[in-house]
Design a protein around this motif. Structure first.
Motif, short mmCIF file in Angstrom:
data_model
loop_
_atom_site.label_atom_id
_atom_site.label_comp_id
_atom_site.label_asym_id
_atom_site.label_seq_id
_atom_site.Cartn_x
_atom_site.Cartn_y
_atom_site.Cartn_z
N ILE A 182 0.83 -1.20 0.00
CA ILE A 182 0.00 0.00 0.00
C ILE A 182 0.87 1.25 0.00
O ILE A 182 0.52 2.27 -0.63
CB ILE A 182 -0.95 -0.02 1.21
CG1 ILE A 182 -1.95 -1.17 1.08
CG2 ILE A 182 -1.69 1.31 1.35
CD1 ILE A 182 -2.84 -1.35 2.28
N LEU A 183 2.02 1.19 0.67
CA LEU A 183 2.95 2.31 0.70
C LEU A 183 3.79 2.41 -0.58
O LEU A 183 4.65 3.28 -0.69
CB LEU A 183 3.87 2.20 1.91
CG LEU A 183 3.19 2.33 3.28
CD1 LEU A 183 4.19 2.10 4.40
CD2 LEU A 183 2.54 3.70 3.43
N HIS A 184 3.57 1.50 -1.53
CA HIS A 184 4.23 1.50 -2.84
C HIS A 184 5.75 1.32 -2.73
O HIS A 184 6.53 1.96 -3.43
CB HIS A 184 3.94 2.80 -3.59
CG HIS A 184 2.54 2.88 -4.09
ND1 HIS A 184 1.56 2.01 -3.68
CD2 HIS A 184 1.94 3.76 -4.95
CE1 HIS A 184 0.42 2.32 -4.27
NE2 HIS A 184 0.62 3.38 -5.04
N LYS A 185 6.18 0.42 -1.86
CA LYS A 185 7.60 0.13 -1.74
C LYS A 185 8.00 -0.88 -2.80
O LYS A 185 7.39 -1.95 -2.91
CB LYS A 185 7.93 -0.40 -0.34
CG LYS A 185 7.78 0.64 0.76
CD LYS A 185 8.27 0.11 2.10
CE LYS A 185 8.20 1.17 3.17
NZ LYS A 185 8.69 0.68 4.48
N THR A 186 9.02 -0.55 -3.58
CA THR A 186 9.45 -1.43 -4.67
C THR A 186 9.94 -2.78 -4.14
O THR A 186 9.82 -3.80 -4.82
CB THR A 186 10.56 -0.76 -5.49
OG1 THR A 186 11.64 -0.38 -4.61
CG2 THR A 186 10.03 0.48 -6.19
N LYS A 187 10.50 -2.80 -2.93
CA LYS A 187 10.96 -4.06 -2.36
C LYS A 187 9.81 -5.03 -2.19
O LYS A 187 9.93 -6.23 -2.47
CB LYS A 187 11.65 -3.81 -1.02
CG LYS A 187 12.94 -3.01 -1.11
CD LYS A 187 13.54 -2.84 0.28
CE LYS A 187 14.83 -2.04 0.22
NZ LYS A 187 15.45 -1.87 1.56
N ALA A 188 8.68 -4.51 -1.70
CA ALA A 188 7.51 -5.37 -1.50
C ALA A 188 6.97 -5.89 -2.82
O ALA A 188 6.53 -7.04 -2.93
CB ALA A 188 6.43 -4.60 -0.74
N TYR A 189 7.00 -5.04 -3.86
CA TYR A 189 6.52 -5.47 -5.17
C TYR A 189 7.45 -6.52 -5.78
O TYR A 189 6.99 -7.45 -6.44
CB TYR A 189 6.38 -4.27 -6.10
CG TYR A 189 5.08 -3.54 -5.90
CD1 TYR A 189 3.96 -3.86 -6.65
CD2 TYR A 189 4.95 -2.54 -4.96
CE1 TYR A 189 2.75 -3.20 -6.48
CE2 TYR A 189 3.76 -1.87 -4.76
CZ TYR A 189 2.66 -2.21 -5.53
OH TYR A 189 1.47 -1.55 -5.35
N ARG A 190 8.76 -6.38 -5.59
CA ARG A 190 9.68 -7.41 -6.08
C ARG A 190 9.45 -8.73 -5.36
O ARG A 190 9.49 -9.80 -5.99
CB ARG A 190 11.13 -6.95 -5.88
CG ARG A 190 11.58 -5.86 -6.84
CD ARG A 190 13.09 -5.71 -6.84
NE ARG A 190 13.53 -4.62 -7.69
CZ ARG A 190 13.90 -3.42 -7.24
NH1 ARG A 190 13.90 -3.18 -5.94
NH2 ARG A 190 14.28 -2.48 -8.07
N HIS A 191 9.21 -8.67 -4.07
CA HIS A 191 8.92 -9.89 -3.31
C HIS A 191 7.65 -10.55 -3.81
O HIS A 191 7.60 -11.78 -4.00
CB HIS A 191 8.78 -9.55 -1.82
CG HIS A 191 8.28 -10.68 -0.99
ND1 HIS A 191 9.06 -11.76 -0.59
CD2 HIS A 191 7.03 -10.93 -0.48
CE1 HIS A 191 8.35 -12.60 0.11
NE2 HIS A 191 7.10 -12.13 0.20
N LEU A 192 6.60 -9.75 -4.04
CA LEU A 192 5.32 -10.31 -4.48
C LEU A 192 5.41 -10.89 -5.89
O LEU A 192 4.96 -12.02 -6.15
CB LEU A 192 4.24 -9.23 -4.42
CG LEU A 192 2.87 -9.60 -4.98
CD1 LEU A 192 2.22 -10.69 -4.14
CD2 LEU A 192 1.95 -8.38 -5.05
#
Length: 255
Positions: free
Chosen positions: A67-77
């Motif tokens: 939700i905070l738009h962190k690229t690390k979280a998107y790479r993990h997902l």
């Protein structure tokens, strides 16, 4: 025969590759498990940091970072959970497409309800016509949306595309539209129409972050492509609804 085996082994190694959430480089192993519940996270050879600390995090923490738009979280997902690099993403792609189109139909229904476009006569023909309007709007709007995403990525961002690359980008766009799930709540409870605009803006920004993660290009260019795609889709939605509403009004006047 030896050469064929080597190629198969290389292909399998590529399919099993994951990504470092910090720098985006490929890494074959994210952790080493010594016993159940006892693991050691691996470090990236490029940035020397822990490749994926989200492995030890609860899903709620991952969701907050998304939700905070962190690229690390998107790479993990996208890479370490769903593994977009793999060839067996057909099931994920089909399920994501179905949910995406279903939520988009809910969005069109909410817009139509807010404009009082539905006919309350309860006639079966009117119900069929209404469903046909929603289906046509969803299909045409998303066709325009996908076309702008692909063409914008190819020409504006100057990125060479093939079938596998296009599938990877579209799957990232579909998954990053998860905020459309709030449309289900709008179907149950009454919300102001401005909430639709907030959801659309959030989905746009989320799509831009996912496109940046997949293409590894500049944020401004990815945001421009996603903005153009959403603007074209919005224009198509308004045009189709206006056109079909005019057709319905003329039929009502003739009868």
């Amino acid at each position: 025969m030896r050469l064929k085996t080597t190629k198969n082994e290389e292909k399998k190694a590529v399919e099993e590759e994951r990504r470092c959430v910090n720098c985006g480089r490929g890494i074959k192993t994210l952790f080493v498990q010594y016993s159940p519940g006892n693991i050691r996270l691996m470090k990236c050879d490029n940035c020397k940091a822990v490749a994926d600390p989200y492995i030890e995090c609860e899903f709620m923490i991952i969701l907050i970072d998304l939700i905070l738009h962190k690229t690390k979280a998107y790479r993990h997902l996208l890479y370490n959970m769903l593994n977009l690099d793999a060839d067996d993403t057909k099931g994920v792609f089909l399920k994501s497409s179905f949910v995406y189109f279903l939520l988009d139909a809910c969005r069109i229904s909410l817009i139509s309800n807010s404009r009082d476009d539905w006919d309350s006569s309860g006639s079966p023909l009117v119900s069929i016509w209404t469903c046909g309007k929603v289906l046509m709007d969803v299909l045409l709007g998303n066709f325009v949306f996908i076309s702008v995403i692909v063409l914008g990525t190819k020409f504006l961002l100057d990125l060479s595309l093939d079938i596998t690359r296009c599938k990877e980008i579209m799957l990232a766009i579909l998954i990053s539209s998860y905020f459309k799930l709030f449309l289900i709540a709008m179907m149950v409870w009454e919300f102001p129409s401005s909430v639709l605009f907030i959801i659309d803006v959030f989905v746009l920004s989320s799509n831009a972050v996912a496109l940046r993660v997949v293409t590894q290009l500049q944020t401004a260019g990815c945001l421009a492509v996603c903005f153009g795609a959403h603007a074209a889709k919005l224009f198509t939605d308004r045009w189709v609804l206006h056109l079909l509403s005019g057709v319905t009004m003329r039929k009502m006047l003739l009868t």
